[in-house]
Design a protein around this motif. Structure first.
Motif, short mmCIF file in Angstrom:
data_model
loop_
_atom_site.label_atom_id
_atom_site.label_comp_id
_atom_site.label_asym_id
_atom_site.label_seq_id
_atom_site.Cartn_x
_atom_site.Cartn_y
_atom_site.Cartn_z
N TYR A 77 1.09 -1.29 -0.06
CA TYR A 77 0.06 0.00 -0.08
C TYR A 77 1.04 1.16 -0.03
O TYR A 77 2.15 1.24 0.18
CB TYR A 77 -0.88 0.00 1.29
N GLY A 78 0.49 2.32 -0.39
CA GLY A 78 0.92 3.64 -0.41
C GLY A 78 -0.05 4.75 0.07
O GLY A 78 -1.45 4.41 -0.51
N ASP A 79 -0.08 5.52 0.70
CA ASP A 79 -0.82 6.81 0.95
C ASP A 79 -0.14 8.30 1.13
O ASP A 79 0.81 8.05 1.68
CB ASP A 79 -1.90 6.40 2.10
N ILE A 80 -0.92 9.14 0.91
CA ILE A 80 -0.44 10.54 1.12
C ILE A 80 -1.57 11.17 2.04
O ILE A 80 -2.98 10.83 1.70
CB ILE A 80 -0.60 11.38 -0.11
N SER A 81 -1.30 11.63 3.18
CA SER A 81 -2.53 12.26 4.04
C SER A 81 -1.99 13.59 4.74
O SER A 81 -0.84 13.77 4.72
CB SER A 81 -2.76 11.09 5.09
N GLN A 82 -2.87 14.28 4.97
CA GLN A 82 -2.58 15.82 5.52
C GLN A 82 -3.38 15.61 6.77
O GLN A 82 -4.38 15.06 7.19
CB GLN A 82 -2.99 16.91 4.82
N GLY A 83 -2.82 16.53 7.67
CA GLY A 83 -3.44 16.50 9.03
C GLY A 83 -3.10 17.79 9.67
O GLY A 83 -2.37 18.77 9.22
N PHE A 84 -3.88 18.26 10.84
CA PHE A 84 -4.05 19.50 11.54
C PHE A 84 -4.04 19.06 12.89
O PHE A 84 -4.68 18.19 13.46
CB PHE A 84 -4.71 20.44 10.86
N SER A 85 -3.83 20.04 13.76
CA SER A 85 -3.92 20.30 15.40
C SER A 85 -3.83 21.48 15.91
O SER A 85 -2.72 22.13 15.90
CB SER A 85 -2.68 19.31 15.84
N PRO A 86 -5.01 21.94 16.36
CA PRO A 86 -4.88 23.20 16.99
C PRO A 86 -4.16 23.33 18.31
O PRO A 86 -4.21 22.15 18.70
CB PRO A 86 -6.50 23.72 17.08
N PRO A 87 -3.45 24.36 18.51
CA PRO A 87 -3.22 24.20 19.92
C PRO A 87 -4.26 24.06 21.04
O PRO A 87 -5.43 24.80 20.93
CB PRO A 87 -2.52 25.73 20.17
N ILE A 88 -3.79 23.46 22.09
CA ILE A 88 -5.03 23.11 23.10
C ILE A 88 -5.10 24.59 23.80
O ILE A 88 -4.50 25.35 23.53
CB ILE A 88 -4.69 22.22 24.14
N ILE A 89 -6.44 24.72 24.66
CA ILE A 89 -6.77 25.93 24.85
C ILE A 89 -5.75 26.75 25.86
O ILE A 89 -5.39 27.61 26.11
CB ILE A 89 -8.03 26.11 25.58
N ASP A 90 -4.84 25.54 26.74
CA ASP A 90 -3.95 26.29 27.59
C ASP A 90 -2.72 26.70 27.00
O ASP A 90 -2.05 27.66 27.36
CB ASP A 90 -3.41 24.90 28.55
N GLU A 91 -2.42 26.27 25.83
CA GLU A 91 -1.47 26.75 24.69
C GLU A 91 -1.91 27.99 24.23
O GLU A 91 -0.93 28.69 23.62
CB GLU A 91 -0.95 25.93 24.03
N SER A 92 -2.98 28.40 24.07
CA SER A 92 -3.58 29.51 23.50
C SER A 92 -3.45 30.62 24.43
O SER A 92 -4.08 31.90 24.07
CB SER A 92 -4.95 29.28 23.12
N SER A 93 -3.25 30.66 25.73
CA SER A 93 -3.36 31.65 26.62
C SER A 93 -2.01 32.65 26.80
O SER A 93 -1.00 32.32 26.41
CB SER A 93 -3.17 31.06 28.25
N ASN A 94 -2.61 34.01 26.63
CA ASN A 94 -1.63 34.93 26.87
C ASN A 94 -1.19 35.50 28.15
O ASN A 94 -2.19 35.73 28.98
CB ASN A 94 -2.33 36.25 26.04
N PRO A 95 -0.06 35.45 28.48
CA PRO A 95 0.65 35.66 29.94
C PRO A 95 -0.12 37.21 30.25
O PRO A 95 -0.04 37.32 31.34
CB PRO A 95 2.24 35.87 29.54
#
Length: 780
Positions: free
Chosen positions: A527-545
């Motif tokens: 088999y062979g495959d090409i795939s794309q993916g994504f991952s948003p930051p979790i909300i803790d990683e989105s916090s502004n100090p």
């Protein structure tokens, strides 16, 4: 005719009638499914005496049998089932479970939502059966998942946090798991932002696991690392069993549980309740947990399958900090206790509660729909330091999440070409209330400081089509659309003032996947495959100090190229799976620090992940060879080269470029050797050896975690007495060579301490430890 002759004729006629009645023929019918996937199995052999039948595409069969005769149901890759025809009524549903000894190419897997044989799957997929999950003491997932090529689980002991990474993704988490989609009986275990904690999962109740490595967004949405799809143990077809299970081990390990498993023909029920205690190895690391799981599977008719799941786990966990290298080698049970965790016996409590149902309805041979609905909650009470270990804070969190997933499948035949079209969506809505308090001496709650309310909304739409040519070539293509929105209210108690609401509405992401596989008559596929993916930051990683959310953040993106082959050769004794992959990750989140030590993230990194993954096993003996019913050596391993392509941060106080360095936390090699032996009298043996190469603990590759090897073994006796009493007695041990190793590491710890002192990178793994257990059940 004389009276004597008439009497003989009469007696012979009566005898003939009685024997004819005793052996009267009747027709039985049924439907055979994969017990975990709940999908029909075609080509299953159903035999009674000299009569044989095979199931059709819908898993159905009919057979002429004699009343009371035994029926044998068997299929390659599955455990055979035997039934008596006594009392057989209507169309009976029979669930077959994957074999723990046979090669698994014929087993139907959920995979990329294509519900086809593993051999036909056009992409990487690793399968752990109930036998694989039973190699150890079934207290921790770490030694089990670490046998899967490309998977690395960090966990120092049975009472601590674990961190899962697949192909290098997920390592950034200081605790918990991100970048990986996790399901239990088709119910998502992730929070809506993709974060998950597997400590609330009862390993004892698991019967099967499927592992997809790398992007699988075309069906499962967010997650660059892949998918873990767990299934709860199912009852044996036609059996009802009460069981008591008890385990005793080193460092105060004790677990006890009771379970009821019942298969009632058109319904199956499993209920388990257990308690677990562990005293810990480091100071102040004792842990106690309780687990309750109820699973019901119902087949009201031949076209309808319903699964209902209820689960609750509660944990009280004392914890300690990480250790410096000197502490790790010279006094690993005492970390110096710089934050008072041990002095004041600081602990956290966590409670997970999940409810879910999943229903599959077949409208016809061509149309079917599977819909899952779930609700989950999480309650946490935890001494917490959000920006610096020197910032004393106590967190009380309440999280509630609801969601659902639905997919509809259409399987038309266009001339000689079979096709499969699947489309659907998944939604999740989550509300988390986080109350922060000043932490008083002793880890007690002080005055309230801050209240945050985090809101997460997630929408995922997907479509995948598959074309099957001559039953041997499988071409699949899929698309996915994702939209995620974070919102945060900041409530401050300073004079009743309230900070403004902030929101991140991530740019919608569209990804694709294309795969091609071909099955050869000789019993292998490529088999062979090409795939794309994504991952948003979790909300803790989105916090502004400075407060609120960092509105400019975007999801990480990945593109993966993969080729592989799997099969079962040499009279189906040799099973193997070989994969080569190359994954590029862009917009990778990089941690940055303010002059006061507060952490925040920016999209500024690129990494490249290349690797080779191999798993293989050989069946030296099987049931035809007498005393040994199975002698199976196996091996699994990964060679990988994960590097920073574009990567710079200011962890050292100035912006530094680490491009070309080995990616932090990733070893170049990891591997496993094992032997599984089963015998006809019931004796069994499992032996394992895990090796993990050294890996860098800092982005500049100046501090490394040493390589180590772990030796484990389990020997036991399992048998059914008088067709009713089941006994499984065993003893075993882990780290039998007493290796000194770090079971969990904190990456870039040098830069976390404001005074730049010797970094606290290490939590020690358990020294040599032992266990013994006894499971006793009664079959009704």
């Amino acid at each position: 005719m004389s009276n004597l002759k008439k009497l003989l004729v009469l007696l012979l006629g009566c005898w003939s009638g009685m024997t004819g009645a005793a052996y009267a023929q009747e027709k039985i019918s049924g439907r055979v499914l994969d017990a975990f996937v709940n999908k029909p199995l075609q080509g299953v052999t159903v035999q009674a005496g000299d009569e044989k039948s095979q199931t059709d595409a819908q898993g159905r069969f009919s057979l002429e049998v004699k009343d009371g005769e035994e029926v044998l149901v068997q299929q390659t890759g599955y455990e055979p089932q035997r039934f008596s025809t006594m009392g057989w009524k209507g169309e009976r549903t029979i669930g077959l479970m994957p074999s723990s000894t046979a090669t698994l190419g014929e087993v139907v897997v959920q995979g990329y939502s294509e519900d086809q044989k593993l051999l036909e799957t056009g992409g990487n997929l690793s399968l752990l059966t109930q036998g694989d999950l039973g190699r150890g003491n079934k207290v921790s997932l770490a030694p089990l998942l670490n046998t899967v090529p490309g998977v690395m689980v960090n966990q120092p002991d049975y009472g601590s946090d674990s961190r899962i990474s697949i192909r290098g993704e997920g390592l950034r988490s200081t605790y918990g798991t991100r970048d990986i989609a996790i399901y239990l009986d088709n119910i998502p275990l992730n929070e809506a932002d993709g974060f998950s904690r597997i400590e609330g999962l009862d390993v004892f109740t698991l019967g099967k696991a499927e592992v997809i490595k790398g992007p699988a967004s075309s069906i499962y949405g967010a997650g660059l690392g892949g998918v873990l799809n767990f299934q709860t143990i199912r009852p044996e077809s036609g059996e009802t069993q009460l069981e008591s299970s008890n385990l005793l081990g080193s460092y105060g390990l004790f677990r006890t549980s009771g379970s009821l498993k019942a298969d009632l023909g058109d319904a199956g029920v499993q209920v388990t309740y257990g308690r677990q205690w562990f005293s810990g190895y480091m100071g102040n690391t004792d842990d106690s947990r309780s687990f309750a799981t109820a699973l019901g599977t119902f087949h009201p008719n031949a076209n309808d399958d319903l699964t209902v799941l209820a689960n609750q786990s509660h944990e009280v966990n004392h914890f300690n900090t990480f250790e410096t290298l000197d502490q790790f080698h010279n006094n690993p049970t005492l970390a110096g206790d710089p934050y008072g965790y041990e002095q004041y016996q600081v602990n956290r409590t966590q409670t997970w509660t999940r409810f879910g149902l999943s229903n599959t309805f077949r409208f016809s041979d061509q149309w079917e729909n599977t819909t899952s609905l779930y609700s989950s909650s999480f309650i946490l009470s935890h001494p917490y330091a959000p920006y610096s270990p020197y910032y004393p804070t106590f967190l009380k969190e309440q999280m509630q999440s609801v969601g659902g997933r639905s997919e509809i499948t259409f399987k038309p035949t266009l001339g000689e070409v079979e096709t499969r079209l699947t489309g659907g969506g998944e939604i999740a809505d989550q509300d988390s209330l986080l109350n922060y308090y000043d932490s008083e001496p002793g880890g007690n709650v002080g005055p309230q400081d801050t209240v945050y309310e985090n809101l997460t909304k997630h929408l995922n739409l997907f479509f995948e089509g598959q074309v099957i040519l001559e039953g041997k070539t499988f071409l699949s293509a899929g698309l996915d659309y994702n939209n995620t929105v974070y919102g945060q209210y900041n409530y401050y108690n300073y004079g009743g003032a309230t900070n403004p609401y902030s929101e991140i509405d991530f740019t919608p992401t569209t990804t694709f996947r294309v795969s091609l596989s071909h099955v050869f008559d000789e019993g292998f596929s490529v088999y062979g495959d090409i795939s794309q993916g994504f991952s948003p930051p979790i909300i803790d990683e989105s916090s502004n100090p400075a407060g609120g959310l960092l509105t400019g953040l975007q999801p990480e993106l990945a593109t993966q190229f993969e080729v592989g082959t799997r099969g079962h050769l040499l009279d189906k004794r040799l099973g193997y799976d070989l994969t080569l992959f190359d994954m590029d990750v862009s917009q990778e989140l990089i941690a940055q620090y303010t002059p006061f030590g507060a952490q925040y993230f920016v999209n500024a990194g690129k990494t490249n992940h290349k690797g080779l993954e191999l798993s293989a096993s050989y069946q030296l003996a099987d049931a035809k060879d007498g005393f040994f019913t199975s002698v199976k050596p196996w091996v699994s391993g990964t060679l990988q080269n994960f590097v920073f392509v574009e990567y710079a941060n200011n962890l050292s106080g100035t912006l530094t470029d680490y491009s070309g360095k080995q990616e932090t936390g990733t070893p170049s090699y990891q591997g496993n050797l094992g032997m599984d032996i089963e015998t006809e009298p019931g004796l069994y043996l499992h032996g394992t050896f895990q090796f993990l190469d050294r890996y860098p603990l800092t982005d500049d590759n100046t501090v490394w975690n040493n390589a180590y090897g772990l030796l484990g073994a389990k020997i036991g006796f399992k048998r059914v007495f008088a067709k009713a009493l089941t006994v499984d007695a065993f003893v075993g041990g882990d780290n039998l060579a007493n290796s000194v190793y770090a079971g969990y590491t904190q990456l870039n710890a040098y830069y976390i301490l404001p005074d730049k002192s010797d970094g606290q990178y290490y939590q020690p793994g358990l020294p040599a430890n032992y266990y013994g257990g006894l499971n006793v059940g009664w079959l009704f």
